[in-house]
Design a protein around this motif. Structure first.
Motif, PDB file in Angstrom:
ATOM      1  N   LYS A 183      29.603  -6.904 -48.210  1.00  0.00           N
ATOM      2  CA  LYS A 183      30.447  -5.796 -48.663  1.00  0.00           C
ATOM      3  C   LYS A 183      31.203  -6.153 -49.940  1.00  0.00           C
ATOM      4  N   ILE A 184      31.589  -7.405 -50.071  1.00  0.00           N
ATOM      5  CA  ILE A 184      32.247  -7.839 -51.307  1.00  0.00           C
ATOM      6  C   ILE A 184      31.292  -7.667 -52.490  1.00  0.00           C
ATOM      7  N   LYS A 185      30.016  -8.036 -52.300  1.00  0.00           N
ATOM      8  CA  LYS A 185      29.018  -7.840 -53.364  1.00  0.00           C
ATOM      9  C   LYS A 185      28.914  -6.361 -53.736  1.00  0.00           C
ATOM     10  N   GLU A 186      28.911  -5.497 -52.736  1.00  0.00           N
ATOM     11  CA  GLU A 186      28.847  -4.061 -52.996  1.00  0.00           C
ATOM     12  C   GLU A 186      30.053  -3.600 -53.807  1.00  0.00           C
ATOM     13  N   MET A 187      31.211  -4.126 -53.479  1.00  0.00           N
ATOM     14  CA  MET A 187      32.446  -3.704 -54.145  1.00  0.00           C
ATOM     15  C   MET A 187      32.466  -4.145 -55.603  1.00  0.00           C
ATOM     16  N   ILE A 188      31.862  -5.286 -55.894  1.00  0.00           N
ATOM     17  CA  ILE A 188      31.752  -5.714 -57.291  1.00  0.00           C
ATOM     18  C   ILE A 188      30.817  -4.774 -58.042  1.00  0.00           C
ATOM     19  N   ALA A 189      29.702  -4.447 -57.419  1.00  0.00           N
ATOM     20  CA  ALA A 189      28.702  -3.602 -58.072  1.00  0.00           C
ATOM     21  C   ALA A 189      29.203  -2.175 -58.284  1.00  0.00           C
ATOM     22  N   ASP A 190      30.015  -1.644 -57.357  1.00  0.00           N
ATOM     23  CA  ASP A 190      30.458  -0.249 -57.513  1.00  0.00           C
ATOM     24  C   ASP A 190      31.833  -0.135 -58.190  1.00  0.00           C
ATOM     25  N   GLU A 191      32.336  -1.257 -58.703  1.00  0.00           N
ATOM     26  CA  GLU A 191      33.545  -1.316 -59.526  1.00  0.00           C
ATOM     27  C   GLU A 191      34.841  -1.182 -58.744  1.00  0.00           C
ATOM     28  N   SER A 192      34.786  -1.050 -57.431  1.00  0.00           N
ATOM     29  CA  SER A 192      36.021  -0.957 -56.664  1.00  0.00           C
ATOM     30  C   SER A 192      36.772  -2.287 -56.661  1.00  0.00           C
ATOM     31  N   TYR A 193      36.046  -3.378 -56.824  1.00  0.00           N
ATOM     32  CA  TYR A 193      36.661  -4.705 -56.910  1.00  0.00           C
ATOM     33  C   TYR A 193      37.597  -4.751 -58.119  1.00  0.00           C
ATOM     34  N   ASN A 194      37.091  -4.362 -59.292  1.00  0.00           N
ATOM     35  CA  ASN A 194      37.932  -4.310 -60.496  1.00  0.00           C
ATOM     36  C   ASN A 194      39.136  -3.403 -60.291  1.00  0.00           C
ATOM     37  N   ARG A 195      38.883  -2.252 -59.675  1.00  0.00           N
ATOM     38  CA  ARG A 195      39.960  -1.264 -59.513  1.00  0.00           C
ATOM     39  C   ARG A 195      41.102  -1.833 -58.685  1.00  0.00           C
ATOM     40  N   ILE A 196      40.785  -2.496 -57.588  1.00  0.00           N
ATOM     41  CA  ILE A 196      41.833  -3.035 -56.728  1.00  0.00           C
ATOM     42  C   ILE A 196      42.624  -4.126 -57.446  1.00  0.00           C
ATOM     43  N   LEU A 197      41.930  -4.953 -58.237  1.00  0.00           N
ATOM     44  CA  LEU A 197      42.614  -6.016 -58.968  1.00  0.00           C
ATOM     45  C   LEU A 197      43.258  -5.532 -60.261  1.00  0.00           C
ATOM     46  N   GLU A 198      42.978  -4.279 -60.638  1.00  0.00           N
ATOM     47  CA  GLU A 198      43.512  -3.695 -61.864  1.00  0.00           C
ATOM     48  C   GLU A 198      43.093  -4.497 -63.091  1.00  0.00           C
ATOM     49  N   LEU A 199      41.834  -4.946 -63.104  1.00  0.00           N
ATOM     50  CA  LEU A 199      41.288  -5.692 -64.230  1.00  0.00           C
ATOM     51  C   LEU A 199      40.121  -4.921 -64.830  1.00  0.00           C
ATOM     52  N   ASN A 200      40.094  -4.842 -66.164  1.00  0.00           N
ATOM     53  CA  ASN A 200      39.010  -4.122 -66.816  1.00  0.00           C
ATOM     54  C   ASN A 200      37.702  -4.905 -66.733  1.00  0.00           C
ATOM     55  N   TRP A 201      37.764  -6.233 -66.956  1.00  0.00           N
ATOM     56  CA  TRP A 201      36.574  -7.074 -66.907  1.00  0.00           C
ATOM     57  C   TRP A 201      36.780  -8.194 -65.896  1.00  0.00           C
ATOM     58  N   ILE A 202      35.736  -8.503 -65.145  1.00  0.00           N
ATOM     59  CA  ILE A 202      35.709  -9.714 -64.342  1.00  0.00           C
ATOM     60  C   ILE A 202      34.385 -10.425 -64.617  1.00  0.00           C
ATOM     61  N   LYS A 203      34.325 -11.688 -64.232  1.00  0.00           N
ATOM     62  CA  LYS A 203      33.114 -12.491 -64.407  1.00  0.00           C
ATOM     63  C   LYS A 203      32.535 -12.764 -63.035  1.00  0.00           C
ATOM     64  N   ALA A 204      31.293 -12.353 -62.800  1.00  0.00           N
ATOM     65  CA  ALA A 204      30.671 -12.506 -61.488  1.00  0.00           C
ATOM     66  C   ALA A 204      29.152 -12.501 -61.624  1.00  0.00           C
ATOM     67  N   ASP A 205      28.499 -13.037 -60.623  1.00  0.00           N
ATOM     68  CA  ASP A 205      27.031 -13.044 -60.575  1.00  0.00           C
ATOM     69  C   ASP A 205      26.583 -11.821 -59.787  1.00  0.00           C
ATOM     70  N   VAL A 206      26.365 -10.699 -60.483  1.00  0.00           N
ATOM     71  CA  VAL A 206      26.067  -9.450 -59.782  1.00  0.00           C
ATOM     72  C   VAL A 206      24.617  -9.333 -59.352  1.00  0.00           C
ATOM     73  N   ASP A 207      23.704 -10.033 -60.035  1.00  0.00           N
ATOM     74  CA  ASP A 207      22.289  -9.890 -59.695  1.00  0.00           C
ATOM     75  C   ASP A 207      21.744 -11.076 -58.902  1.00  0.00           C
ATOM     76  N   GLY A 208      22.610 -12.019 -58.548  1.00  0.00           N
ATOM     77  CA  GLY A 208      22.198 -13.120 -57.670  1.00  0.00           C
ATOM     78  C   GLY A 208      21.281 -14.148 -58.289  1.00  0.00           C
ATOM     79  N   ASP A 209      21.264 -14.233 -59.634  1.00  0.00           N
ATOM     80  CA  ASP A 209      20.363 -15.188 -60.271  1.00  0.00           C
ATOM     81  C   ASP A 209      21.045 -16.519 -60.585  1.00  0.00           C
TER      82      ASP A 209
END
Length: 326
Positions: A222-248
Motif C-alpha cells: 500500500k505504501i508503494k501505491e501511495m507513492i505512485a498515486d501521489e498521496s504520499y507527497n500530499r501527506i508529507l506536503e512535499l512537491n518532490w520526493i526521491k523513491a524507486d517507483v518502478d522497482g528497478d
C-alpha cells in the motif's frame, strides 16, 4: 502456482482479520511525525492511510516513548506506527519495510562549525539527542558525549544555553522551520548541509499480533501505491520526493500534483533509500502524473508551472514550531 495460492490465502486471511478487529498503536509526541490528535502527525497519517486501504481500522494513542514498549509487550497495544529498528527491538517486534527515512542533520548555535561529515570529526563535543531513540553507535566514536533529553524543544534550549555543542534534528523538521521560523533560524542557528545519520522508520507490530507478518507485507504494498498515486507527497506536503517507483533498484524523482516548477528540482527529500544522500550522481529520471521521463527536458511543458509557496502556517503547522529563548 504455489506463489499465486500463497497470495490468495494471505489476502483472504488479511480480509478476515480486517473484519475481526482494529490495530491499536502507540506513539510518542514527536512532531511533525507523530503527535496527539489534531496536530500535524505525518507518519501517523501515512500509516493510517495505508492501513485504511487494507480495510484495517487503527487507533494511535500517544504516551512517553519508554512506555510504548512496556504497553506493547503487555499486549495492551499491537504496535507502533513509527519505530527505528535495532537488534534488541527485533527480538519482540516484526517490522515493515522502511516507508520513510529520518535524515538527521547537525545543528549548532549561530557561528558554529556544522561541516562535519562524520561523528569522527566531533570528538569531545556534546551532541543532544532524544531519550531512548535507537540512534546507533555514532560511528563507534567513544569521544562523542551523547546528551539525552525529552524532545527537540529541550535539546534546543540546551543548545542555546550552552549545555550542549550540537543537536541532531530531522531534515524535514528543519524544512518546516525554514518555512515558518526563518527569522529565528537565521538569527540563532547554524545548520549542516548533509545528514550525519539516517534512520529508517517502520510500522512495528508485536510478535503476539495474529497475522502480523501478512499485515506488514500488505502494508508495504500500500505504501508503494501511495507513492505512485501521489498521496504520499500530499501527506508529507512535499512537491518532490526521491523513491524507486518502478522497482528497478534505481531512484526516480516523484512529483506530487501537477506543478513541477520552471527548472529541475535541486533539493529533494530522499525518502526511500538510506544512502541516497551520499550519491555523487543524483537520479535524473522523473515520475510525473503516472509516467516516467528520462530527463527534465522530456517532461511536457504543461507541467513546468511556477510553484506558489504558501508560507502561512496552518493551525496544524503552528504546533511543530520550536520556541526560541529570549
Amino acid at each position: 502456482m504455489k506463489k499465486y495460492l500463497f497470495y490468495v490465502l494471505s489476502f483472504f486471511t488479511l480480509f478476515v482479520y480486517a473484519q475481526d478487529r482494529q490495530l491499536s498503536l502507540a506513539a510518542d509526541v514527536w512532531p511533525p511525525f507523530t503527535d496527539i490528535d489534531g496536530e500535524k502527525s505525518i507518519l501517523s497519517d501515512l500509516v493510517q492511510e495505508a492501513l485504511g486501504r487494507m480495510k484495517i481500522n487503527s487507533t494511535i494513542e500517544t504516551m512517553e516513548f519508554a512506555k510504548i514498549f512496556i504497553e506493547i509487550n503487555s499486549g495492551r497495544f499491537d504496535g507502533s506506527p513509527a519505530l527505528w529498528i535495532s537488534d534488541e527491538r527485533e527480538k519482540y517486534y516484526f517490522f515493515s519495510k522502511p516507508y520513510f527515512y529520518n535524515q538527521l542533520i547537525l545543528v549548532g548555535k549561530k557561528g558554529s562549525d556544522v561541516s562535519a561529515a562524520s561523528f569522527d570529526e566531533l570528538s569531545g563535543k556534546k551532541i543532544g539527542v532524544i531519550n531512548n531513540y535507537a540512534y546507533g553507535d555514532f560511528d563507534k566514536n567513544q569521544e562523542v558525549e551523547v546528551v539525552s533529553d525529552l524532545s527537540n524543544q529541550k535539546n534546543l534550549e540546551n543548545l542555546l544555553s550552552d549545555k550542549i555543542d550540537y543537536m541532531l534534528v530531522d531534515a524535514l523538521l528543519i524544512q518546516y522551520m525554514l518555512t515558518y521560523q526563518l527569522n529565528d533560524v537565521t538569527e540563532f542557528l547554524a545548520i549542516g548541509k548533509k545528514p550525519l545519520l539516517v534512520k529508517s522508520s517502520h510500522l512495528a507490530l508485536g510478535k503476539h499480533v495474529q497475522n502480523a507478518k501478512i499485515i506488514l507485507e500488505h502494508f508495504d504494498e500500500k505504501i508503494k501505491e501511495m507513492i505512485a498515486d501521489e498521496s504520499y507527497n500530499r501527506i508529507l506536503e512535499l512537491n518532490w520526493i526521491k523513491a524507486d517507483v518502478d522497482g528497478d533498484g534505481k531512484m526516480e524523482l516523484v512529483l506530487g500534483g501537477n506543478k513541477a516548477g520552471t527548472s529541475a528540482p535541486q533539493n529533494i527529500y530522499g525518502l526511500m533509500h538510506d544512502n541516497s544522500y551520499k550519491e555523487k550522481n543524483p537520479p535524473q529520471r522523473y515520475y510525473v502524473d503516472g509516467k516516467l521521463y528520462e530527463t527534465w527536458d522530456n517532461i511536457p511543458n504543461n507541467y513546468k508551472l511556477d510553484l506558489v509557496v504558501d508560507s502561512t502556517p496552518s493551525i496544524e503547522d503552528t504546533y511543530i514550531r520550536l520556541d526560541f529563548l529570549d
